[in-house]
Design an enzyme around this catalytic site. Structure first.
Site, PDB file in Angstrom:
ATOM      1  N   ASP A   1       0.806  -1.223   0.000  1.00 39.49           N
ATOM      2  CA  ASP A   1       0.000   0.000   0.000  1.00 39.49           C
ATOM      3  C   ASP A   1       0.840   1.276   0.000  1.00 39.49           C
ATOM      4  OD1 ASP A   1      -2.482  -1.233  -0.204  1.00 39.49           O
ATOM      5  OD2 ASP A   1      -2.470  -1.713   1.926  1.00 39.49           O
TER       6      ASP A   1
ATOM      7  N   ASP B   1      -6.436  -5.477  -4.965  1.00 37.95           N
ATOM      8  CA  ASP B   1      -6.265  -4.062  -4.611  1.00 37.95           C
ATOM      9  C   ASP B   1      -4.943  -3.488  -5.133  1.00 37.95           C
ATOM     10  OD1 ASP B   1      -7.473  -5.892  -2.836  1.00 37.95           O
ATOM     11  OD2 ASP B   1      -7.668  -4.428  -1.252  1.00 37.95           O
TER      12      ASP B   1
HETATM   13  N1  GLY Z   1      -7.058  -2.149   0.122  1.00 37.44           N
HETATM   14  C1  GLY Z   1      -7.685  -2.605   1.298  1.00 37.44           C
HETATM   15  C2  GLY Z   1      -9.149  -2.549   1.248  1.00 37.44           C
HETATM   16  O1  GLY Z   1      -9.732  -2.205   0.222  1.00 37.44           O
HETATM   17  O2  GLY Z   1      -9.761  -2.855   2.270  1.00 37.44           O
END
Ligand code: GLY
Length: 397
Positions: free
Chosen positions: A114, A175
Protein backbone atom coordinates in the site's frame (compact mmCIF):
# COMPACT_ATOMS: atom_id res chain seq x y z
CA UNK A 1 -5.06 -11.06 -20.61
CA UNK A 2 -8.02 -12.40 -18.72
CA UNK A 3 -8.92 -16.04 -18.93
CA UNK A 4 -11.88 -15.77 -21.25
CA UNK A 5 -11.83 -12.68 -23.43
CA UNK A 6 -14.64 -14.05 -25.59
CA UNK A 7 -17.08 -14.03 -22.66
CA UNK A 8 -18.85 -10.75 -23.29
CA UNK A 9 -21.77 -10.47 -20.94
CA UNK A 10 -24.44 -7.99 -22.03
CA UNK A 11 -25.19 -5.11 -19.68
CA UNK A 12 -28.53 -5.89 -18.05
CA UNK A 13 -29.24 -2.19 -17.46
CA UNK A 14 -28.24 -1.10 -20.96
CA UNK A 15 -31.44 0.94 -21.36
CA UNK A 16 -30.93 2.81 -18.07
CA UNK A 17 -27.28 3.50 -18.90
CA UNK A 18 -28.06 4.76 -22.39
CA UNK A 19 -28.73 8.20 -20.82
CA UNK A 20 -27.29 10.12 -17.85
CA UNK A 21 -29.43 10.43 -14.70
CA UNK A 22 -31.94 13.28 -14.65
CA UNK A 23 -30.59 15.75 -12.13
CA UNK A 24 -31.52 19.30 -11.12
CA UNK A 25 -29.27 22.14 -12.33
CA UNK A 26 -26.29 22.44 -9.95
CA UNK A 27 -26.88 18.93 -8.55
CA UNK A 28 -23.24 17.93 -9.08
CA UNK A 29 -21.82 21.25 -7.90
CA UNK A 30 -23.89 21.04 -4.73
CA UNK A 31 -22.79 17.45 -4.11
CA UNK A 32 -19.14 18.50 -4.44
CA UNK A 33 -19.72 21.57 -2.26
CA UNK A 34 -21.03 19.30 0.51
CA UNK A 35 -17.86 17.17 0.36
CA UNK A 36 -15.62 20.24 0.35
CA UNK A 37 -17.52 21.70 3.33
CA UNK A 38 -16.90 18.49 5.25
CA UNK A 39 -13.18 18.53 4.37
CA UNK A 40 -12.98 22.16 5.52
CA UNK A 41 -14.55 21.41 8.90
CA UNK A 42 -12.35 18.32 9.27
CA UNK A 43 -9.21 20.49 9.07
CA UNK A 44 -10.13 21.67 12.55
CA UNK A 45 -11.51 18.32 13.71
CA UNK A 46 -8.45 16.28 12.65
CA UNK A 47 -5.82 18.87 13.68
CA UNK A 48 -2.45 17.40 12.62
CA UNK A 49 -3.66 13.80 12.90
CA UNK A 50 -5.35 11.42 10.48
CA UNK A 51 -8.78 9.80 10.43
CA UNK A 52 -8.78 6.07 11.24
CA UNK A 53 -9.58 3.82 8.24
CA UNK A 54 -13.25 3.52 9.22
CA UNK A 55 -15.49 5.58 11.47
CA UNK A 56 -17.11 4.51 14.72
CA UNK A 57 -20.77 5.56 14.68
CA UNK A 58 -19.93 7.73 11.68
CA UNK A 59 -17.18 9.70 13.47
CA UNK A 60 -13.53 8.96 12.67
CA UNK A 61 -11.24 8.23 15.61
CA UNK A 62 -7.92 10.06 15.13
CA UNK A 63 -4.64 8.20 14.60
CA UNK A 64 -0.98 8.81 13.73
CA UNK A 65 0.54 7.99 10.33
CA UNK A 66 0.46 4.22 10.76
CA UNK A 67 -2.26 2.86 8.46
CA UNK A 68 -2.53 2.10 4.74
CA UNK A 69 -5.26 4.73 4.55
CA UNK A 70 -3.68 7.90 5.94
CA UNK A 71 -3.02 9.46 2.52
CA UNK A 72 -6.73 9.64 1.72
CA UNK A 73 -6.91 12.66 4.02
CA UNK A 74 -4.25 14.76 2.23
CA UNK A 75 -5.74 13.37 -1.00
CA UNK A 76 -9.10 14.92 -0.11
CA UNK A 77 -7.35 18.19 0.74
CA UNK A 78 -5.71 18.23 -2.71
CA UNK A 79 -9.04 17.48 -4.40
CA UNK A 80 -10.67 20.29 -2.42
CA UNK A 81 -7.89 22.66 -3.47
CA UNK A 82 -8.39 21.72 -7.11
CA UNK A 83 -12.15 22.05 -6.72
CA UNK A 84 -12.10 25.50 -5.09
CA UNK A 85 -8.68 27.13 -5.52
CA UNK A 86 -8.79 27.97 -1.78
CA UNK A 87 -5.18 27.97 -0.54
CA UNK A 88 -6.17 26.79 2.92
CA UNK A 89 -6.51 23.29 1.43
CA UNK A 90 -3.13 23.39 -0.30
CA UNK A 91 -1.31 24.74 2.76
CA UNK A 92 -2.90 22.11 5.01
CA UNK A 93 -2.09 19.25 2.60
CA UNK A 94 1.53 20.41 2.26
CA UNK A 95 2.04 20.12 6.02
CA UNK A 96 1.63 16.34 5.75
CA UNK A 97 4.48 15.80 3.26
CA UNK A 98 7.23 15.87 5.91
CA UNK A 99 5.33 13.34 8.00
CA UNK A 100 5.14 10.95 5.05
CA UNK A 101 8.89 11.36 4.50
CA UNK A 102 9.50 10.62 8.21
CA UNK A 103 7.34 7.50 7.96
CA UNK A 104 9.69 6.15 5.28
CA UNK A 105 12.86 7.16 7.07
CA UNK A 106 11.70 5.58 10.33
CA UNK A 107 10.19 2.56 8.51
CA UNK A 108 6.81 2.96 10.23
CA UNK A 109 4.30 0.39 8.90
CA UNK A 110 5.90 0.20 5.48
CA UNK A 111 5.82 -3.61 5.14
CA UNK A 112 2.96 -3.34 2.67
CA UNK A 113 2.24 -2.90 -1.03
CA UNK A 114 0.00 0.00 0.00
CA UNK A 115 3.01 2.28 -0.33
CA UNK A 116 1.36 3.01 -3.69
CA UNK A 117 -1.89 4.28 -2.17
CA UNK A 118 0.06 6.20 0.47
CA UNK A 119 2.69 7.98 -1.58
CA UNK A 120 0.65 8.60 -4.73
CA UNK A 121 -1.84 10.74 -2.86
CA UNK A 122 0.41 12.27 -0.20
CA UNK A 123 3.45 12.95 -2.41
CA UNK A 124 2.95 12.37 -6.17
CA UNK A 125 -0.14 14.62 -6.03
CA UNK A 126 1.76 17.66 -4.63
CA UNK A 127 4.63 17.03 -7.06
CA UNK A 128 2.22 16.96 -10.00
CA UNK A 129 0.17 19.93 -8.79
CA UNK A 130 2.79 22.26 -7.32
CA UNK A 131 6.21 20.87 -8.29
CA UNK A 132 7.11 20.13 -4.66
CA UNK A 133 10.55 18.47 -4.92
CA UNK A 134 10.59 17.09 -1.35
CA UNK A 135 7.36 15.28 -2.17
CA UNK A 136 8.89 13.90 -5.39
CA UNK A 137 11.94 12.59 -3.51
CA UNK A 138 9.75 10.88 -0.90
CA UNK A 139 7.58 9.25 -3.56
CA UNK A 140 10.66 7.92 -5.39
CA UNK A 141 11.96 6.50 -2.12
CA UNK A 142 8.60 4.82 -1.55
CA UNK A 143 8.77 3.29 -5.05
CA UNK A 144 12.19 1.83 -4.16
CA UNK A 145 10.74 0.31 -0.98
CA UNK A 146 7.79 -1.10 -2.92
CA UNK A 147 10.18 -2.77 -5.36
CA UNK A 148 11.68 -4.81 -2.49
CA UNK A 149 8.34 -6.67 -2.44
CA UNK A 150 8.64 -7.76 -6.10
CA UNK A 151 9.46 -11.43 -6.66
CA UNK A 152 11.34 -11.81 -9.92
CA UNK A 153 10.51 -15.48 -10.55
CA UNK A 154 6.73 -15.19 -10.00
CA UNK A 155 6.60 -11.62 -11.37
CA UNK A 156 4.41 -10.42 -8.50
CA UNK A 157 4.40 -7.89 -5.67
CA UNK A 158 3.60 -9.41 -2.28
CA UNK A 159 0.64 -7.66 -0.71
CA UNK A 160 0.91 -7.83 3.01
CA UNK A 161 3.38 -8.37 5.81
CA UNK A 162 7.02 -9.17 6.23
CA UNK A 163 8.49 -10.96 3.21
CA UNK A 164 9.51 -13.85 5.47
CA UNK A 165 6.06 -14.32 6.99
CA UNK A 166 5.03 -17.81 5.78
CA UNK A 167 1.31 -16.91 5.97
CA UNK A 168 1.69 -13.95 3.63
CA UNK A 169 4.55 -15.08 1.42
CA UNK A 170 3.69 -14.97 -2.29
CA UNK A 171 0.20 -13.55 -1.74
CA UNK A 172 -1.13 -10.98 -4.19
CA UNK A 173 -4.44 -9.14 -3.83
CA UNK A 174 -6.56 -7.41 -6.44
CA UNK A 175 -6.26 -4.06 -4.61
CA UNK A 176 -2.60 -3.89 -5.68
CA UNK A 177 -3.65 -2.62 -9.11
CA UNK A 178 -3.98 0.78 -7.42
CA UNK A 179 -0.40 0.62 -6.12
CA UNK A 180 1.15 0.20 -9.57
CA UNK A 181 0.80 3.83 -10.75
CA UNK A 182 3.56 4.77 -8.25
CA UNK A 183 5.89 2.43 -10.13
CA UNK A 184 4.90 3.62 -13.62
CA UNK A 185 5.36 7.18 -12.41
CA UNK A 186 8.81 6.38 -10.94
CA UNK A 187 9.95 5.07 -14.32
CA UNK A 188 8.65 8.16 -16.06
CA UNK A 189 10.45 10.41 -13.55
CA UNK A 190 13.78 8.58 -13.51
CA UNK A 191 13.92 7.15 -17.02
CA UNK A 192 14.64 3.75 -15.42
CA UNK A 193 12.33 1.04 -16.84
CA UNK A 194 12.87 -1.22 -13.80
CA UNK A 195 9.77 0.00 -11.92
CA UNK A 196 7.48 -0.08 -14.96
CA UNK A 197 8.58 -3.59 -15.94
CA UNK A 198 7.68 -4.90 -12.47
CA UNK A 199 4.27 -3.18 -12.62
CA UNK A 200 3.58 -4.66 -16.05
CA UNK A 201 4.52 -8.15 -14.90
CA UNK A 202 2.42 -7.84 -11.76
CA UNK A 203 -0.75 -6.65 -13.53
CA UNK A 204 -0.37 -9.42 -16.13
CA UNK A 205 -0.10 -12.09 -13.40
CA UNK A 206 -2.91 -10.53 -11.36
CA UNK A 207 -5.26 -10.46 -14.35
CA UNK A 208 -4.37 -13.99 -15.36
CA UNK A 209 -4.96 -15.54 -11.96
CA UNK A 210 -7.35 -13.25 -10.09
CA UNK A 211 -9.92 -12.91 -12.88
CA UNK A 212 -12.19 -15.92 -13.30
CA UNK A 213 -13.80 -17.21 -16.51
CA UNK A 214 -17.00 -15.24 -15.84
CA UNK A 215 -15.13 -11.97 -15.05
CA UNK A 216 -15.70 -12.16 -11.31
CA UNK A 217 -12.51 -12.04 -9.23
CA UNK A 218 -10.70 -13.67 -6.38
CA UNK A 219 -9.66 -11.22 -3.71
CA UNK A 220 -6.27 -12.88 -3.19
CA UNK A 221 -4.04 -15.47 -4.88
CA UNK A 222 -0.94 -17.32 -3.69
CA UNK A 223 2.21 -18.15 -5.66
CA UNK A 224 5.20 -20.30 -4.81
CA UNK A 225 7.90 -17.65 -4.71
CA UNK A 226 10.74 -20.08 -5.36
CA UNK A 227 9.30 -21.67 -8.52
CA UNK A 228 6.81 -18.95 -9.49
CA UNK A 229 4.06 -21.60 -9.63
CA UNK A 230 0.49 -20.28 -9.17
CA UNK A 231 -1.11 -22.02 -6.17
CA UNK A 232 -4.68 -20.99 -5.25
CA UNK A 233 -7.24 -18.20 -5.02
CA UNK A 234 -8.77 -17.30 -1.66
CA UNK A 235 -10.57 -14.41 -0.04
CA UNK A 236 -9.71 -12.21 2.92
CA UNK A 237 -12.51 -9.63 2.95
CA UNK A 238 -15.11 -11.30 0.73
CA UNK A 239 -17.96 -13.66 1.61
CA UNK A 240 -16.19 -16.84 0.47
CA UNK A 241 -13.21 -17.96 -1.58
CA UNK A 242 -15.40 -18.35 -4.66
CA UNK A 243 -17.57 -15.22 -4.24
CA UNK A 244 -16.69 -11.78 -5.60
CA UNK A 245 -15.76 -9.12 -3.04
CA UNK A 246 -17.32 -5.90 -4.36
CA UNK A 247 -14.49 -3.56 -3.51
CA UNK A 248 -11.96 -5.93 -5.06
CA UNK A 249 -13.90 -5.89 -8.33
CA UNK A 250 -13.96 -2.08 -8.17
CA UNK A 251 -10.19 -1.91 -7.54
CA UNK A 252 -9.77 -4.16 -10.59
CA UNK A 253 -11.82 -1.89 -12.86
CA UNK A 254 -10.03 1.29 -11.84
CA UNK A 255 -6.60 -0.34 -11.56
CA UNK A 256 -6.72 -1.82 -15.06
CA UNK A 257 -7.87 1.48 -16.53
CA UNK A 258 -4.97 3.24 -14.76
CA UNK A 259 -2.41 0.70 -15.99
CA UNK A 260 -3.78 1.33 -19.49
CA UNK A 261 -3.16 5.08 -19.02
CA UNK A 262 0.59 4.31 -18.68
CA UNK A 263 1.05 1.28 -20.95
CA UNK A 264 -1.56 1.69 -23.69
CA UNK A 265 -1.88 -2.11 -23.68
CA UNK A 266 -5.38 -2.75 -25.12
CA UNK A 267 -5.77 -6.03 -23.18
CA UNK A 268 -5.98 -3.95 -19.98
CA UNK A 269 -8.99 -2.08 -21.34
CA UNK A 270 -10.64 -5.39 -22.25
CA UNK A 271 -10.06 -6.57 -18.69
CA UNK A 272 -11.46 -3.36 -17.22
CA UNK A 273 -14.53 -3.74 -19.46
CA UNK A 274 -15.15 -7.34 -18.46
CA UNK A 275 -14.80 -6.52 -14.77
CA UNK A 276 -17.07 -3.49 -15.20
CA UNK A 277 -19.85 -5.47 -16.88
CA UNK A 278 -19.78 -8.08 -14.11
CA UNK A 279 -19.86 -5.37 -11.43
CA UNK A 280 -22.74 -3.50 -13.07
CA UNK A 281 -24.73 -6.69 -13.61
CA UNK A 282 -24.60 -7.57 -9.91
CA UNK A 283 -25.97 -4.39 -8.38
CA UNK A 284 -29.19 -3.87 -6.47
CA UNK A 285 -31.92 -1.49 -7.60
CA UNK A 286 -30.26 1.70 -6.31
CA UNK A 287 -26.89 0.74 -7.92
CA UNK A 288 -24.91 0.83 -4.66
CA UNK A 289 -23.23 -2.57 -4.30
CA UNK A 290 -23.63 -4.89 -1.36
CA UNK A 291 -20.28 -5.64 0.29
CA UNK A 292 -20.00 -8.81 -1.79
CA UNK A 293 -21.50 -9.13 -5.27
CA UNK A 294 -22.94 -12.51 -4.28
CA UNK A 295 -25.74 -10.41 -2.71
CA UNK A 296 -28.12 -8.43 -4.89
CA UNK A 297 -31.02 -7.98 -2.45
CA UNK A 298 -31.82 -8.44 1.23
CA UNK A 299 -30.47 -7.19 4.52
CA UNK A 300 -26.71 -7.48 4.03
CA UNK A 301 -24.75 -4.23 4.27
CA UNK A 302 -23.88 -2.12 1.25
CA UNK A 303 -20.33 -0.98 0.58
CA UNK A 304 -20.68 2.61 -0.59
CA UNK A 305 -16.88 2.74 -0.99
CA UNK A 306 -17.01 0.01 -3.66
CA UNK A 307 -19.63 2.10 -5.46
CA UNK A 308 -17.46 5.23 -5.31
CA UNK A 309 -14.31 3.44 -6.54
CA UNK A 310 -16.22 1.72 -9.34
CA UNK A 311 -17.81 5.02 -10.40
CA UNK A 312 -14.47 6.78 -10.67
CA UNK A 313 -12.98 3.69 -12.37
CA UNK A 314 -15.80 3.69 -14.92
CA UNK A 315 -15.12 7.36 -15.68
CA UNK A 316 -11.43 6.55 -16.24
CA UNK A 317 -12.35 3.54 -18.40
CA UNK A 318 -14.91 5.36 -20.51
CA UNK A 319 -12.52 8.25 -21.16
CA UNK A 320 -9.90 5.76 -22.40
CA UNK A 321 -12.27 4.08 -24.89
CA UNK A 322 -12.46 5.22 -28.50
CA UNK A 323 -15.36 7.57 -29.32
CA UNK A 324 -16.79 4.89 -31.62
CA UNK A 325 -16.98 2.30 -28.84
CA UNK A 326 -20.68 2.05 -27.84
CA UNK A 327 -19.71 1.09 -24.28
CA UNK A 328 -17.92 4.40 -23.80
CA UNK A 329 -21.19 6.24 -23.23
CA UNK A 330 -22.77 3.34 -21.29
CA UNK A 331 -19.92 3.19 -18.76
CA UNK A 332 -19.85 6.95 -18.36
CA UNK A 333 -23.60 7.07 -17.72
CA UNK A 334 -23.35 4.11 -15.33
CA UNK A 335 -20.74 6.07 -13.34
CA UNK A 336 -23.05 9.09 -13.21
CA UNK A 337 -26.02 6.98 -12.09
CA UNK A 338 -24.00 5.36 -9.31
CA UNK A 339 -22.55 8.68 -8.11
CA UNK A 340 -25.99 10.33 -8.22
CA UNK A 341 -27.41 7.51 -6.09
CA UNK A 342 -24.61 8.04 -3.55
CA UNK A 343 -25.20 11.81 -3.54
CA UNK A 344 -28.95 11.42 -3.06
CA UNK A 345 -29.12 8.71 -0.42
CA UNK A 346 -25.73 7.87 1.08
CA UNK A 347 -24.15 11.08 2.37
CA UNK A 348 -23.89 12.28 5.95
CA UNK A 349 -25.78 15.49 5.10
CA UNK A 350 -28.52 14.70 7.59
CA UNK A 351 -26.31 13.03 10.23
CA UNK A 352 -25.44 15.22 13.19
CA UNK A 353 -21.68 15.54 13.96
CA UNK A 354 -20.39 12.95 11.50
CA UNK A 355 -16.85 13.60 10.22
CA UNK A 356 -17.41 11.29 7.25
CA UNK A 357 -18.88 12.10 3.86
CA UNK A 358 -20.35 8.78 2.70
CA UNK A 359 -22.38 6.54 4.96
CA UNK A 360 -22.73 2.76 4.70
CA UNK A 361 -19.27 1.52 3.81
CA UNK A 362 -17.77 -1.78 4.92
CA UNK A 363 -14.09 -2.22 5.74
CA UNK A 364 -14.14 -5.96 6.50
CA UNK A 365 -17.33 -7.88 7.13
CA UNK A 366 -15.52 -11.17 7.94
CA UNK A 367 -13.27 -9.23 10.33
CA UNK A 368 -16.28 -7.38 11.80
CA UNK A 369 -14.32 -4.19 11.31
CA UNK A 370 -15.89 -0.95 10.12
CA UNK A 371 -19.19 -2.53 9.11
CA UNK A 372 -21.82 0.01 7.99
CA UNK A 373 -19.50 2.94 8.67
CA UNK A 374 -17.89 5.80 6.78
CA UNK A 375 -14.54 4.85 5.25
CA UNK A 376 -11.71 7.24 4.42
CA UNK A 377 -11.27 5.75 0.94
CA UNK A 378 -15.02 5.83 0.28
CA UNK A 379 -15.01 9.56 1.06
CA UNK A 380 -11.87 10.08 -1.04
CA UNK A 381 -13.08 8.27 -4.19
CA UNK A 382 -16.52 9.88 -3.96
CA UNK A 383 -14.73 13.26 -4.00
CA UNK A 384 -12.57 12.10 -6.94
CA UNK A 385 -15.69 11.15 -8.89
CA UNK A 386 -17.38 14.49 -8.11
CA UNK A 387 -14.33 16.60 -9.01
CA UNK A 388 -14.04 14.64 -12.28
CA UNK A 389 -17.72 15.21 -13.10
CA UNK A 390 -17.80 18.90 -12.16
CA UNK A 391 -14.56 20.17 -13.69
CA UNK A 392 -12.65 17.29 -15.32
CA UNK A 393 -9.62 15.91 -13.53
CA UNK A 394 -6.13 14.60 -14.27
CA UNK A 395 -5.50 11.66 -11.89
CA UNK A 396 -2.83 11.82 -9.21
CA UNK A 397 -2.41 8.07 -9.90
N1 GLY B 1 -7.06 -2.15 0.12
C1 GLY B 1 -7.68 -2.60 1.30
C2 GLY B 1 -9.15 -2.55 1.25
O1 GLY B 1 -9.73 -2.20 0.22
O2 GLY B 1 -9.76 -2.86 2.27
Amino acid sequence: MATNPSNKEKLVREKLFSAPPKTKPDFWKEALAFGVKKVRSNITAFRKKYPAPASVKNVYPLIGNTEWTTSFWPGMLWLSWEGTGDDLFRKTAEKYIADFRARLDKRIAVETHDLGFLYTLACVAPWRLTGNTAARAAALKAADLLMIRFYEKAGIIQAWGDLNDPEQQGRIIIDCAMNLPLLYWASEETGNPYYREAAERHIAAANRYLIRQNWSTYHTFFFDIKTGKPLKGTTAQGYSDDSCWSRGQAWGIYGNALSYRYTRDPSLLENAKGLARYFLNHLPEDLVAYWDLVFVKGKEERDSSAAAIAARGLLELSAALPLADPERRLFENAALHITASLAKSYTTSSVHRSTGILLHGVYSKPGNNGVDECTTWGDYFYMEALVSIVRGWRPYW
